[in-house]
Design a protein around this motif. Structure first.
Motif, PDB file in Angstrom:
ATOM      1  N   LEU A  83       0.918  -1.183   0.132  1.00 54.26           N
ATOM      2  CA  LEU A  83       0.093   0.020  -0.194  1.00 54.26           C
ATOM      3  C   LEU A  83       0.857   1.296   0.090  1.00 54.26           C
ATOM      4  N   PRO A  84       1.547   1.451   0.889  1.00 52.30           N
ATOM      5  CA  PRO A  84       2.546   2.806   1.018  1.00 52.30           C
ATOM      6  C   PRO A  84       3.508   2.722  -0.102  1.00 52.30           C
ATOM      7  N   TYR A  85       4.207   1.573  -0.835  1.00 54.27           N
ATOM      8  CA  TYR A  85       4.820   1.641  -1.885  1.00 54.27           C
ATOM      9  C   TYR A  85       4.158   2.250  -3.059  1.00 54.27           C
ATOM     10  N   ASN A  86       2.877   2.090  -3.138  1.00 46.12           N
ATOM     11  CA  ASN A  86       2.328   2.620  -4.223  1.00 46.12           C
ATOM     12  C   ASN A  86       1.538   3.904  -4.069  1.00 46.12           C
ATOM     13  N   LEU A  87       0.982   3.929  -2.856  1.00 50.56           N
ATOM     14  CA  LEU A  87       0.026   5.384  -2.816  1.00 50.56           C
ATOM     15  C   LEU A  87       0.531   6.233  -1.545  1.00 50.56           C
ATOM     16  N   LEU A  88       1.846   6.193  -1.093  1.00 47.30           N
ATOM     17  CA  LEU A  88       2.532   7.275  -0.294  1.00 47.30           C
ATOM     18  C   LEU A  88       3.721   8.080  -0.955  1.00 47.30           C
ATOM     19  N   ALA A 110       4.541   0.738   6.919  1.00 44.15           N
ATOM     20  CA  ALA A 110       4.305   2.058   6.222  1.00 44.15           C
ATOM     21  C   ALA A 110       5.293   3.108   6.613  1.00 44.15           C
ATOM     22  N   THR A 111       5.676   3.023   8.033  1.00 43.89           N
ATOM     23  CA  THR A 111       6.696   3.829   8.517  1.00 43.89           C
ATOM     24  C   THR A 111       7.997   3.427   7.799  1.00 43.89           C
ATOM     25  N   ILE A 182     -21.524  -3.297   2.181  1.00 37.47           N
ATOM     26  CA  ILE A 182     -20.843  -2.266   2.140  1.00 37.47           C
ATOM     27  C   ILE A 182     -21.062  -1.433   0.866  1.00 37.47           C
ATOM     28  N   ASP A 183     -20.726   0.060   0.949  1.00 37.62           N
ATOM     29  CA  ASP A 183     -20.674   0.828  -0.246  1.00 37.62           C
ATOM     30  C   ASP A 183     -19.401   1.021  -0.581  1.00 37.62           C
ATOM     31  N   VAL A 184     -18.840   0.108  -1.641  1.00 35.48           N
ATOM     32  CA  VAL A 184     -17.505   0.279  -2.187  1.00 35.48           C
ATOM     33  C   VAL A 184     -16.893   1.461  -2.516  1.00 35.48           C
ATOM     34  N   ASN A 185     -17.872   2.328  -2.952  1.00 40.06           N
ATOM     35  CA  ASN A 185     -17.565   3.622  -3.452  1.00 40.06           C
ATOM     36  C   ASN A 185     -17.019   4.419  -2.459  1.00 40.06           C
ATOM     37  N   GLN A 186     -17.206   3.936  -1.041  1.00 42.54           N
ATOM     38  CA  GLN A 186     -16.612   4.953   0.029  1.00 42.54           C
ATOM     39  C   GLN A 186     -15.180   4.827   0.146  1.00 42.54           C
ATOM     40  N   PHE A 187     -14.602   3.667  -0.631  1.00 41.11           N
ATOM     41  CA  PHE A 187     -13.182   3.453  -0.464  1.00 41.11           C
ATOM     42  C   PHE A 187     -12.168   3.816  -1.783  1.00 41.11           C
ATOM     43  N   GLY A 188     -11.002   3.944  -1.402  1.00 43.21           N
ATOM     44  CA  GLY A 188     -10.064   4.071  -2.519  1.00 43.21           C
ATOM     45  C   GLY A 188      -9.563   2.766  -2.765  1.00 43.21           C
ATOM     46  N   MET A 189      -9.531   1.921  -1.659  1.00 39.80           N
ATOM     47  CA  MET A 189      -8.902   0.638  -1.696  1.00 39.80           C
ATOM     48  C   MET A 189      -9.549  -0.225  -0.607  1.00 39.80           C
ATOM     49  N   ILE A 190      -9.835  -1.582  -1.098  1.00 36.74           N
ATOM     50  CA  ILE A 190     -10.108  -2.584  -0.030  1.00 36.74           C
ATOM     51  C   ILE A 190      -9.168  -3.528  -0.087  1.00 36.74           C
ATOM     52  N   TYR A 191      -8.379  -4.262   1.001  1.00 34.51           N
ATOM     53  CA  TYR A 191      -7.735  -5.567   0.716  1.00 34.51           C
ATOM     54  C   TYR A 191      -7.947  -6.479   1.884  1.00 34.51           C
ATOM     55  N   ALA A 192      -8.052  -7.576   1.560  1.00 31.99           N
ATOM     56  CA  ALA A 192      -8.453  -8.852   2.762  1.00 31.99           C
ATOM     57  C   ALA A 192      -7.693 -10.011   2.014  1.00 31.99           C
ATOM     58  N   GLN A 217       3.047   6.636  -8.428  1.00 30.19           N
ATOM     59  CA  GLN A 217       4.379   6.685  -8.508  1.00 30.19           C
ATOM     60  C   GLN A 217       5.508   5.789  -7.990  1.00 30.19           C
ATOM     61  N   VAL A 218       5.472   4.542  -8.991  1.00 33.10           N
ATOM     62  CA  VAL A 218       6.261   3.818  -8.659  1.00 33.10           C
ATOM     63  C   VAL A 218       7.557   3.203  -9.416  1.00 33.10           C
ATOM     64  N   GLU A 219       8.118   4.161 -10.035  1.00 31.63           N
ATOM     65  CA  GLU A 219       9.304   4.209 -10.733  1.00 31.63           C
ATOM     66  C   GLU A 219      10.217   3.184 -10.225  1.00 31.63           C
ATOM     67  N   HIS A 220      10.551   3.410  -8.968  1.00 30.25           N
ATOM     68  CA  HIS A 220      11.611   2.652  -8.154  1.00 30.25           C
ATOM     69  C   HIS A 220      11.141   1.653  -7.284  1.00 30.25           C
ATOM     70  N   VAL A 221       9.815   1.247  -7.421  1.00 29.27           N
ATOM     71  CA  VAL A 221       9.317   0.042  -6.754  1.00 29.27           C
ATOM     72  C   VAL A 221       9.268  -1.187  -7.285  1.00 29.27           C
ATOM     73  N   PRO A 222       9.853  -2.349  -6.828  1.00 34.69           N
ATOM     74  CA  PRO A 222       9.943  -3.628  -7.652  1.00 34.69           C
ATOM     75  C   PRO A 222       8.651  -3.903  -8.403  1.00 34.69           C
ATOM     76  N   THR A 223       8.931  -4.611  -9.305  1.00 35.53           N
ATOM     77  CA  THR A 223       7.724  -4.821 -10.144  1.00 35.53           C
ATOM     78  C   THR A 223       6.704  -5.633  -9.542  1.00 35.53           C
ATOM     79  N   MET A 224       7.080  -6.685  -8.585  1.00 41.08           N
ATOM     80  CA  MET A 224       5.806  -7.542  -8.072  1.00 41.08           C
ATOM     81  C   MET A 224       5.233  -6.759  -6.810  1.00 41.08           C
ATOM     82  N   LEU A 225       5.812  -5.725  -6.615  1.00 39.59           N
ATOM     83  CA  LEU A 225       5.201  -4.860  -5.623  1.00 39.59           C
ATOM     84  C   LEU A 225       4.289  -3.560  -6.142  1.00 39.59           C
ATOM     85  N   ARG A 226       3.890  -3.750  -7.320  1.00 34.55           N
ATOM     86  CA  ARG A 226       3.310  -2.500  -8.066  1.00 34.55           C
ATOM     87  C   ARG A 226       1.859  -3.162  -8.306  1.00 34.55           C
TER      88      ARG A 226
END
Length: 361
Positions: A83-88, A110-111, A182-192, A217-226
């Motif tokens: 999550l933070p690799y992609n959205l932080l 995430a820290t 649930i209303d999925v539209n409330q969320f940017g992302m759900i994971y489970a 912004q994933v230019e420096h994120v490993p492929t399998m973590l995108r």
């Protein structure tokens, strides 16, 4: 053992109908002469399974076309970092609401990756409640707001999700996805992670807004973590957990056959009420950990008057065929995980056992 009541926290009970369907096809799937576990993930037979499972999930949860549905591996624990690799991004802050051990672990990961902040926490009450975010210190730099929808260890659950418009709301729904509307539209992302309500361990479902994947912004994120790697390749960039996805599909078929989320929510509320009424009417012999306003309909946590009685109760439960009632090692006591596939009869049997044990002690 003739009768087993499975209250395991995860991997957890699976619907008997889903297991029987898989058993029937195990050695010869779709007249291929092979098990689904032996099929190539590039084959037409497996692709049909893959697509049907996605469509069933989309239908049951009313997922809009603006979201990607991804089948990943690594459990929710990998999502804590993915999550933070992609959205932080560097100039933003990941906001975390702490309601238990899993949200703590999500924050810790995430820290390591970006700037984070604890938006709210109920740690001072030993995570017995869900916080109110009405006066939470949001900022213009918030990348997302992360919550854990249900807390398996402490037995608390969000009854209403916070209304957030300035940043994506992200939820770890590992232990209560598919248990209620649930209303999925409330969320940017759900994971489970699948191993509680969706299927066997080994599959992780991610439901994420397409625009968030595209903006990452994933230019420096490993492929399998995108997320984009899996969105662009329909979760088939590498070999997915094919049998897990297949069995996930069987669970979704079962959920649809009994009436979908409306029926599941109704039954789950009935199951939870049986156990919470037993606790509340015990004159303090059983004490629930969660505050009544925050009680989970998935994990019922409670204690007895002392450790000796707890051990005696758990020993008797084991003799009677009850499995998985030990509380998590971090808080002790007892925990009944009553996910979708746990039948109402199991909760009735546990109620009877609790009443019998109280009467004798």
């Amino acid at each position: 053992m003739s009768t087993v009541y499975n209250f395991n926290a995860g991997p957890a009970a699976l619907p008997k109908a889903a297991l029987e369907a898989a058993q029937k096809e195990l050695l010869n799937f779709n007249n291929t002469g092979m098990s689904v576990m032996e099929l190539s993930h590039r084959s037409k037979d497996y692709d049909a399974v893959h697509q049907q499972t996605k469509q069933l999930l989309k239908k049951l949860l009313s997922i809009p076309d603006t979201y990607d549905i991804l089948f990943l591996q690594g459990g929710a624990s990998l999502q804590f970092a993915m999550l933070p690799y992609n959205l932080l991004p560097q100039n933003k802050v990941g906001q975390y609401v702490l309601t238990g051990s899993w949200s703590e672990k999500a924050l810790k990961e995430a820290t390591l990756i970006g700037e984070t902040n604890v938006l709210a926490s109920t740690k001072d009450s030993n995570y017995s409640t869900i916080p109110d975010l009405k006066d939470a210190p949001f900022t213009d730099n918030d990348a997302y707001v992360h919550i854990t929808s249900n807390n398996t260890i402490y037995g608390t659950q969000w009854k209403q999700f916070p209304s957030i418009s300035h940043a994506p709301l992200v939820a770890d729904m590992s232990s209560d996805i598919l248990s209620k509307k649930i209303d999925v539209n409330q969320f940017g992302m759900i994971y489970a992670g699948a191993q509680k309500n969706l299927g066997p361990s080994g599959v992780t479902v991610v439901i994420v807004k397409k625009e968030l994947v595209q903006q990452a912004q994933v230019e420096h994120v490993p492929t399998m973590l995108r997320y984009g790697t899996f969105a662009d390749h329909d979760s088939l960039y590498n070999t997915p957990p094919t049998f897990g996805i297949y069995l996930l599909g069987k669970v979704l078929e079962w959920a649809e056959s009994i009436g979908g989320l409306e029926k599941l929510e109704q039954v789950n509320e009935e199951k939870a009420k049986i156990l919470y009424d037993t606790i509340d009417s015990s004159d303090g012999f059983y004490k629930g950990h969660a505050h009544p306003s925050s009680r989970s309909s998935m994990n019922v946590t409670f204690t007895l008057p002392n450790e000796e009685l707890s051990k005696s109760f758990l020993s008797l439960a084991k003799e009677r065929g009850f499995v998985g009632l030990n509380g998590h090692r971090s808080i002790g006591g007892c925990r009944a995980s009553i996910y979708n596939a746990v039948p109402i009869e199991a909760c009735m049997a546990l109620r009877d056992l609790m009443n019998e044990f109280k009467s004798n002690n």
